[in-house]
Motif scaffolding. Structure first.
Motif, PDB file in Angstrom:
ATOM      1  N   SER A  27       0.834  -1.201   0.000  1.00  0.00           N
ATOM      2  CA  SER A  27       0.000   0.000   0.000  1.00  0.00           C
ATOM      3  C   SER A  27       0.867   1.249   0.000  1.00  0.00           C
ATOM      4  O   SER A  27       0.563   2.218  -0.703  1.00  0.00           O
ATOM      5  CB  SER A  27      -0.926  -0.004   1.220  1.00  0.00           C
ATOM      6  N   SER A  30       2.217   1.720  -3.452  1.00  0.00           N
ATOM      7  CA  SER A  30       1.167   2.190  -4.361  1.00  0.00           C
ATOM      8  C   SER A  30       0.873   3.672  -4.140  1.00  0.00           C
ATOM      9  O   SER A  30       0.643   4.417  -5.096  1.00  0.00           O
ATOM     10  CB  SER A  30      -0.115   1.376  -4.152  1.00  0.00           C
ATOM     11  N   ASP A  35      -1.107   5.603  -7.021  1.00  0.00           N
ATOM     12  CA  ASP A  35      -2.267   4.740  -7.235  1.00  0.00           C
ATOM     13  C   ASP A  35      -2.987   4.575  -5.893  1.00  0.00           C
ATOM     14  O   ASP A  35      -2.849   3.551  -5.209  1.00  0.00           O
ATOM     15  CB  ASP A  35      -1.828   3.382  -7.785  1.00  0.00           C
ATOM     16  N   THR A  37      -6.223   4.290  -5.135  1.00  0.00           N
ATOM     17  CA  THR A  37      -7.290   3.289  -5.079  1.00  0.00           C
ATOM     18  C   THR A  37      -6.718   1.919  -4.747  1.00  0.00           C
ATOM     19  O   THR A  37      -7.236   1.207  -3.874  1.00  0.00           O
ATOM     20  CB  THR A  37      -8.041   3.227  -6.419  1.00  0.00           C
ATOM     21  N   LYS A  38      -5.634   1.563  -5.409  1.00  0.00           N
ATOM     22  CA  LYS A  38      -4.974   0.282  -5.118  1.00  0.00           C
ATOM     23  C   LYS A  38      -4.451   0.270  -3.692  1.00  0.00           C
ATOM     24  O   LYS A  38      -4.570  -0.740  -2.984  1.00  0.00           O
ATOM     25  CB  LYS A  38      -3.835   0.053  -6.110  1.00  0.00           C
ATOM     26  N   TRP A  41      -7.432  -0.349  -1.304  1.00  0.00           N
ATOM     27  CA  TRP A  41      -7.929  -1.727  -1.324  1.00  0.00           C
ATOM     28  C   TRP A  41      -6.948  -2.683  -0.656  1.00  0.00           C
ATOM     29  O   TRP A  41      -7.347  -3.670  -0.027  1.00  0.00           O
ATOM     30  CB  TRP A  41      -8.210  -2.172  -2.758  1.00  0.00           C
TER      31      TRP A  41
END
Length: 264
Positions: A27, A30, A35, A37-38, A41
Motif C-alpha cells: 500500500s 502504491s 495509485d 485506489t490500489k 484496497w
C-alpha cells in the motif's frame, strides 16, 4: 487474556499476520506511485488478514507472545505508516511542514496505541471494550475516504463501476478539506481513554443475537450495493460512537450528581 501466553511460533496465524504486513508495505508503494485506489484496497485486505490471524490464534489456542509482537509490528506498518503515507501523498503534501507533522503525529499515536495494547496483553489485562480507537479503525476511515473520493474525481466520460450515495458524494470536497483536522482527531482518539465496542467477543449463538445477525445481513447488502460509501460511513460512525457514548456517560453522571445535590 485468560490463558497464559504460549512461547514459540505458530505458522498459520503468523502467515496471516505477515500477509497483513505485506499488504501494508505494498500500500505504501502504491501511494508513492500515486495509485491511491490500489493502496486503499490493499489496506482493506490488510484489515481482513488482521481480523483472521487473531481469530485463528484464539480458535486453535495458539496465542503467543511472538504472535502479539508480530501483530503489532504489522499493524504499525499497515494501519500507521501506510495510511499516513497515503494521506500525505493525497492531501497533506500541499501543507508543507504542517502536513508532514500531521502525518508523523498519526504514525506516533498509532505506535503508542499498539505499545499500550501490548503492555496490557502481557500483564493479562482484559477489557470488555477497546480503550482508545483501534488502529485498524482509524486507518479504515482514511482508507474508505480515499475510495469514495476517488469516485468523486472520476475523469469526464468515464463511467463508475460502483453505485454511490449522491448526498455523500456531494460533500466529498468538504471531507477533503477537513481531512487534516480529522487525522489530528483520529490521532488523539487512538491514545485517549475513550472506550470503543469490541466485536471480538460477539456471540451470535445467543437468542438475543438474532437482531444483530439481521443487522449484519442488512449491512452486507448495503456494502454490496454501495461498497465505498457504506464502508466510509461505517468507519466514521464507529469513530464517532466512542465520543458519543462517552459524552452520554458524562452527561448521565452529571445528572445524577445534580439530583443528589437537590435531594440533600
Amino acid at each position: 487474556m485468560s490463558e497464559k501466553l504460549k512461547k514459540g511460533i505458530y505458522i498459520i496465524p503468523s502467515l496471516f499476520t505477515c500477509s497483513n504486513m505485506s499488504c501494508g508495505y505494498l500500500s505504501v508503494m502504491s501511494s508513492i506511485e500515486g495509485d491511491f485506489t490500489k493502496a486503499a484496497w490493499l489496506l482493506i485486505l490488510a484489515i481482513v488478514c488482521d481480523m483472521m490471524d487473531g481469530r485463528i490464534a484464539r480458535l486453535t489456542r495458539t496465542t503467543s507472545e511472538f504472535g502479539i509482537q508480530l501483530d503489532s509490528l504489522s499493524d504499525l506498518v499497515s494501519f500507521g505508516i501506510a495510511p499516513s503515507v497515503m494521506m500525505y501523498q493525497l492531501v497533506l503534501n500541499s501543507m508543507g511542514k504542517v502536513g508532514m507533522a500531521i502525518a508523523v503525529l498519526f504514525v506516533l499515536c498509532s505506535g503508542l496505541r499498539l505499545a499500550k495494547f501490548n503492555v496490557q496483553a502481557k500483564d493479562n489485562v482484559t477489557h470488555a471494550s477497546f480503550i482508545g480507537l483501534p488502529t485498524p479503525a482509524s486507518a479504515g476511515l482514511l482508507m474508505s475516504f480515499v475510495l469514495s473520493y476517488e469516485l468523486f474525481v472520476v475523469e469526464p466520460g468515464q463511467s463508475l463501476t460502483f453505485k454511490t450515495i449522491p448526498l455523500l458524494m456531494r460533500n466529498m470536497p468538504i471531507f477533503f478539506k477537513i481531512m487534516p483536522v480529522v487525522m489530528i482527531i483520529l490521532s488523539w482518539l487512538m491514545v485517549s481513554n475513550i472506550q470503543y465496542v469490541s466485536f471480538k467477543k460477539m456471540n451470535l449463538s445467543k437468542p438475543k443475537a438474532f437482531r444483530l445477525l439481521v443487522l449484519i445481513i442488512i449491512l452486507i447488502f448495503l456494502v454490496i450495493a454501495f461498497p465505498q460509501n457504506i464502508i466510509f460511513i461505517l468507519f466514521s460512525l464507529y469513530a464517532l460512537s466512542g465520543i458519543v457514548f462517552t459524552g452520554a456517560r458524562y452527561y448521565r453522571a452529571y445528572q445524577i450528581k445534580i439530583s443528589l445535590k437537590k435531594g440533600e
